[in-house]
Write a protein that holds these residues in place. Sequence first.
Motif, PDB file in Angstrom:
ATOM      1  N   PRO A  28       6.608  22.761   3.758  1.00  0.00           N
ATOM      2  CA  PRO A  28       8.026  22.678   4.138  1.00  0.00           C
ATOM      3  C   PRO A  28       8.403  21.459   4.965  1.00  0.00           C
ATOM      4  O   PRO A  28       9.434  20.824   4.702  1.00  0.00           O
ATOM      5  N   ALA A  29       7.607  21.102   5.974  1.00  0.00           N
ATOM      6  CA  ALA A  29       7.973  19.963   6.824  1.00  0.00           C
ATOM      7  C   ALA A  29       8.021  18.665   6.027  1.00  0.00           C
ATOM      8  O   ALA A  29       8.922  17.841   6.212  1.00  0.00           O
ATOM      9  N   HIS A  30       7.054  18.458   5.151  1.00  0.00           N
ATOM     10  CA  HIS A  30       7.052  17.246   4.320  1.00  0.00           C
ATOM     11  C   HIS A  30       8.230  17.226   3.360  1.00  0.00           C
ATOM     12  O   HIS A  30       8.855  16.180   3.136  1.00  0.00           O
ATOM     13  N   SER A  31       8.539  18.374   2.772  1.00  0.00           N
ATOM     14  CA  SER A  31       9.675  18.447   1.860  1.00  0.00           C
ATOM     15  C   SER A  31      10.970  18.096   2.586  1.00  0.00           C
ATOM     16  O   SER A  31      11.844  17.425   2.026  1.00  0.00           O
ATOM     17  N   GLU A  32      11.079  18.504   3.852  1.00  0.00           N
ATOM     18  CA  GLU A  32      12.273  18.171   4.638  1.00  0.00           C
ATOM     19  C   GLU A  32      12.371  16.669   4.878  1.00  0.00           C
ATOM     20  O   GLU A  32      13.447  16.079   4.768  1.00  0.00           O
ATOM     21  N   LEU A  33      11.248  16.031   5.191  1.00  0.00           N
ATOM     22  CA  LEU A  33      11.261  14.585   5.406  1.00  0.00           C
ATOM     23  C   LEU A  33      11.758  13.838   4.175  1.00  0.00           C
ATOM     24  O   LEU A  33      12.466  12.834   4.274  1.00  0.00           O
ATOM     25  N   LEU A  34      11.374  14.340   3.001  1.00  0.00           N
ATOM     26  CA  LEU A  34      11.687  13.654   1.745  1.00  0.00           C
ATOM     27  C   LEU A  34      12.914  14.235   1.052  1.00  0.00           C
ATOM     28  O   LEU A  34      13.215  13.862  -0.082  1.00  0.00           O
ATOM     29  N   ASP A  35      13.604  15.140   1.750  1.00  0.00           N
ATOM     30  CA  ASP A  35      14.795  15.773   1.167  1.00  0.00           C
ATOM     31  C   ASP A  35      14.465  16.406  -0.185  1.00  0.00           C
ATOM     32  O   ASP A  35      15.263  16.376  -1.124  1.00  0.00           O
ATOM     33  N   GLY A  36      13.245  16.951  -0.268  1.00  0.00           N
ATOM     34  CA  GLY A  36      12.830  17.656  -1.477  1.00  0.00           C
ATOM     35  C   GLY A  36      12.442  16.774  -2.641  1.00  0.00           C
ATOM     36  O   GLY A  36      12.254  17.270  -3.757  1.00  0.00           O
ATOM     37  N   GLY A  37      12.278  15.462  -2.431  1.00  0.00           N
ATOM     38  CA  GLY A  37      11.971  14.537  -3.532  1.00  0.00           C
ATOM     39  C   GLY A  37      10.617  14.804  -4.160  1.00  0.00           C
ATOM     40  O   GLY A  37       9.579  14.454  -3.584  1.00  0.00           O
ATOM     41  N   ILE A  38      10.592  15.420  -5.344  1.00  0.00           N
ATOM     42  CA  ILE A  38       9.331  15.871  -5.930  1.00  0.00           C
ATOM     43  C   ILE A  38       8.440  14.722  -6.377  1.00  0.00           C
ATOM     44  O   ILE A  38       7.234  14.903  -6.549  1.00  0.00           O
ATOM     45  N   GLY A  57       0.806  -1.212   0.000  1.00  0.00           N
ATOM     46  CA  GLY A  57       0.000   0.000   0.000  1.00  0.00           C
ATOM     47  C   GLY A  57       0.840   1.263   0.000  1.00  0.00           C
ATOM     48  O   GLY A  57       2.059   1.243   0.159  1.00  0.00           O
ATOM     49  N   VAL A  58       0.148   2.395  -0.180  1.00  0.00           N
ATOM     50  CA  VAL A  58       0.753   3.723  -0.197  1.00  0.00           C
ATOM     51  C   VAL A  58       0.076   4.556   0.885  1.00  0.00           C
ATOM     52  O   VAL A  58      -1.097   4.370   1.188  1.00  0.00           O
ATOM     53  N   MET A  59       0.826   5.475   1.503  1.00  0.00           N
ATOM     54  CA  MET A  59       0.271   6.388   2.500  1.00  0.00           C
ATOM     55  C   MET A  59       0.185   7.788   1.891  1.00  0.00           C
ATOM     56  O   MET A  59       1.117   8.233   1.221  1.00  0.00           O
ATOM     57  N   VAL A  60      -0.926   8.488   2.141  1.00  0.00           N
ATOM     58  CA  VAL A  60      -1.152   9.826   1.594  1.00  0.00           C
ATOM     59  C   VAL A  60      -1.412  10.802   2.733  1.00  0.00           C
ATOM     60  O   VAL A  60      -2.245  10.534   3.604  1.00  0.00           O
ATOM     61  N   SER A  61      -0.705  11.920   2.742  1.00  0.00           N
ATOM     62  CA  SER A  61      -0.989  13.013   3.684  1.00  0.00           C
ATOM     63  C   SER A  61      -1.157  14.312   2.913  1.00  0.00           C
ATOM     64  O   SER A  61      -0.175  14.890   2.458  1.00  0.00           O
ATOM     65  N   PRO A  62      -2.405  14.796   2.771  1.00  0.00           N
ATOM     66  CA  PRO A  62      -2.652  16.075   2.100  1.00  0.00           C
ATOM     67  C   PRO A  62      -2.620  17.247   3.089  1.00  0.00           C
ATOM     68  O   PRO A  62      -3.181  18.317   2.799  1.00  0.00           O
ATOM     69  N   SER A  63      -1.990  17.081   4.236  1.00  0.00           N
ATOM     70  CA  SER A  63      -2.027  18.054   5.322  1.00  0.00           C
ATOM     71  C   SER A  63      -1.637  19.452   4.853  1.00  0.00           C
ATOM     72  O   SER A  63      -0.737  19.628   4.031  1.00  0.00           O
ATOM     73  N   ARG A  64      -2.295  20.462   5.426  1.00  0.00           N
ATOM     74  CA  ARG A  64      -1.993  21.855   5.090  1.00  0.00           C
ATOM     75  C   ARG A  64      -1.010  22.485   6.073  1.00  0.00           C
ATOM     76  O   ARG A  64      -0.629  23.654   5.895  1.00  0.00           O
ATOM     77  N   GLY A  65      -0.589  21.739   7.081  1.00  0.00           N
ATOM     78  CA  GLY A  65       0.375  22.285   8.019  1.00  0.00           C
ATOM     79  C   GLY A  65       0.906  21.227   8.952  1.00  0.00           C
ATOM     80  O   GLY A  65       0.136  20.428   9.492  1.00  0.00           O
ATOM     81  N   GLU A  66       2.222  21.162   9.116  1.00  0.00           N
ATOM     82  CA  GLU A  66       2.859  20.219  10.024  1.00  0.00           C
ATOM     83  C   GLU A  66       4.090  20.887  10.637  1.00  0.00           C
ATOM     84  O   GLU A  66       4.784  21.657   9.973  1.00  0.00           O
ATOM     85  N   SER A  67       4.357  20.570  11.906  1.00  0.00           N
ATOM     86  CA  SER A  67       5.621  21.006  12.495  1.00  0.00           C
ATOM     87  C   SER A  67       6.729  20.009  12.184  1.00  0.00           C
ATOM     88  O   SER A  67       7.909  20.369  12.153  1.00  0.00           O
TER      89      SER A  67
END
Length: 358
Positions: free
Chosen positions: A281-291, A250-260
């Motif tokens: 920004p927080a999600h991009s940091e987790l993924l090291d910017g992986g688009i 499976g795949v996990m999806v988070s469409p969150s509009r804000g995370e610390s």
Amino acid sequence: MSLDVCFVYQWATYGGVERVFLNRARAFEANGENVRIDVYYCADGGGLSAFVETIRLAGLERIIRVVREFDAARYDIVFVIDTPEMLPVRPSGRAHWVVECHTAYEVGRAYLDSLPPHVEEIVVPSHTFARSLIAERPMLDNRVRLLRNCVSPRIEVSPPKLPSWRRRSLLFFGRVDELKNPQGFLDILVELERRQPGTYLGAIVGPEVPGYDLDGRIERTGLRGSVLRLPPLHFIKTSLFLAAWRCHGGVMVSPSRGESFGLAAAEAIAAGVPVLLSAIPAHSELLDGGIAHLYNPDDPIAGADRIEEMFRCYGEAAMRMGRCASKFDDAAFIGDWKLLIDDLGIRGMASESLELNS
């Protein structure tokens, strides 16, 4: 000599803060840090007994415990997590006072405008949240410190098997409210259903805030029968459930509009579950910017495109998760922890191995 710390929080729930406490205790034990943790809750929000039982089942009783009375004089450091009412006007005793700001809800950060002067540090769980907080409140610049959440799944038993769903499975894992944006999850499912009817199944795991009307939203989007609603997970089952989700493909999806920080997303990444995350920004940091794993939560068409690509190249997507997970493992947390207590001037107290007190 051990370092005695207390984490103070508003209420005990089945939420992310409790998982943070458990992960920190495991990291201290695994890395030989002689730290003893007390947790004090101002109220029981329904998760207290489960949290205490999880500590016992995980074998962490000599590292962490819940206390029913709070006495600041017993501790070297008191961490107050988004609970400003617990900050004394005039502190006494040896304790260093530290505020932890984890809330992505803007109204929940208003207390930072009137912190008492004895608060020595304000710790936050990610680089991006630190930058956002400083931009929001420049007067806090010299007091903000990084203390990343650690997520290192430890699976001692085989994960359970999920039902043999024939559809490709998508997971929403988190609070059901406007900020976490499960509507964005439904919008992607609608687009995928339009493209390939009967191919995808959604599962939503987490508590719903009053008034969100998730069932009504599922009905209005025409997804009845394509979305499962599951109750909040017991703390000790989170890693096992995510490991099972990975085995299921499976795949996990988070469409969150804000995370610390993005704890649920980080847990999925650490478990090797490919994720699709909102490009905050927080999600991009987790993924090291992986688009390849980021999207605009207002663009379900782009989200569906990325989901389809992940399922086409599932093994490759899962391997990318493994490379990202080192950014928030035990080593990252312990490094931040040592820098923090160095700043507080008490580094030497935590340097002895736990074996000295066993």
